[in-house]
Enzyme design. Sequence first.
Site, PDB file in Angstrom:
ATOM      1  N   GLY A  69     -41.393 -30.045 -31.839  1.00  0.00           N
ATOM      2  CA  GLY A  69     -41.550 -30.233 -30.399  1.00  0.00           C
ATOM      3  C   GLY A  69     -41.560 -28.906 -29.654  1.00  0.00           C
ATOM      4  O   GLY A  69     -42.336 -28.714 -28.705  1.00  0.00           O
ATOM      5  N   ASP A  70     -40.730 -27.969 -30.097  1.00  0.00           N
ATOM      6  CA  ASP A  70     -40.677 -26.634 -29.485  1.00  0.00           C
ATOM      7  C   ASP A  70     -42.027 -25.936 -29.669  1.00  0.00           C
ATOM      8  O   ASP A  70     -42.551 -25.300 -28.756  1.00  0.00           O
ATOM      9  CB  ASP A  70     -39.596 -25.761 -30.140  1.00  0.00           C
ATOM     10  CG  ASP A  70     -38.211 -26.395 -30.070  1.00  0.00           C
ATOM     11  OD1 ASP A  70     -37.981 -27.212 -29.161  1.00  0.00           O
ATOM     12  OD2 ASP A  70     -37.365 -26.063 -30.923  1.00  0.00           O
TER      13      ASP A  70
END
EC number: 2.7.1.20
Length: 339
Positions: free
Chosen positions: A294-295
């Site tokens: 997600g980062d």
Amino acid sequence: MEYEGILLGMGNPLLDISAVIDQDFLNKYDIKMNNAILAEDKHLPMYEEMTSKYNVDFIAGGATQNSIRVAQWMLQIPGATSYMGSIGKDKFGEEMKKNAQDAGVNVHYYEDESPTGTCAVCVLDGERSLVANLSAANCYKVDHLKRPENWALVEKAKYYYIAGFFLTVSPESIQLVAEHAAAKNKVFSMNLSAPFICEFFKDQQEKVLPYMDFVFGNETEARTFSRVHGWETDNVEEIALKISQWPKASGTRKRITVITQGADPVVVAEDGKVKQFPVILLPKEKLVDTNGAGDAFVGGFLAQLVQEKPIADCVKAGCYASNVIIQRPGCTYPEKPDF
């Protein structure tokens, strides 16, 4: 266009202690997969146990720092990104600083007397669960941000990204940057980051939500946000739309909500409409771990956004970056992007 210092991140710099563990370990410490929590006393022995019992990797982490490093990697323009957070005056802190500098990020850390924060990354069947022991990361103070050499980074940037995790540390710092962005018509973005943020830091999150031009998150966080706000819907498209329509502090741009759903399409709510973008599917045998996925998505997205590319291109770059990261341990990447 002048890219130096265009993107600024603030957050909790943590050293990831990553290992493939087993179900017994998860049960022992009461850990659920695909979750992210702050360590309680009962979790503290797990760091030592992981290091002694399993094959561990030490990888520079921290959600915002990961996104900023990935954006820097995608941009390939030295010094395009900056980052602030708090580390300890120790070996882990030194490694973190070296790692960020090698990545080309301009880091201005506050250095605290407590040890550098760590995050246990428990990997099982390619999925991950995070248990963060913030330690020094928890000691960031708005005074550091206000120092002229640090506030200069805020002045210079045109885009800001702060993971929701930083709401537990320094909401005053977030507020200051958010208000600056609104006043100067710059782009301020945050992430829902974890169910516990949406649930237990609801007031802090709501206070800064009007300033967010972009809201990132995943489907679990979005559903938690919906439940906490009594929206009575689990439909991710509907939730993304409602978040995008939340009142804004400045009327110059409409909020865009971007929700990832693992292997399912990315949901983008903008201007009262919802679009879906398919992700690049990865055969299961190529999946190493989803830590940093997600980062990395946010990092890829922001790298295009700062170049004023259309949203479709931003999503595509986000999907590319996360596809690279899930084929490697933690949030690490090859020397050059192939995007």
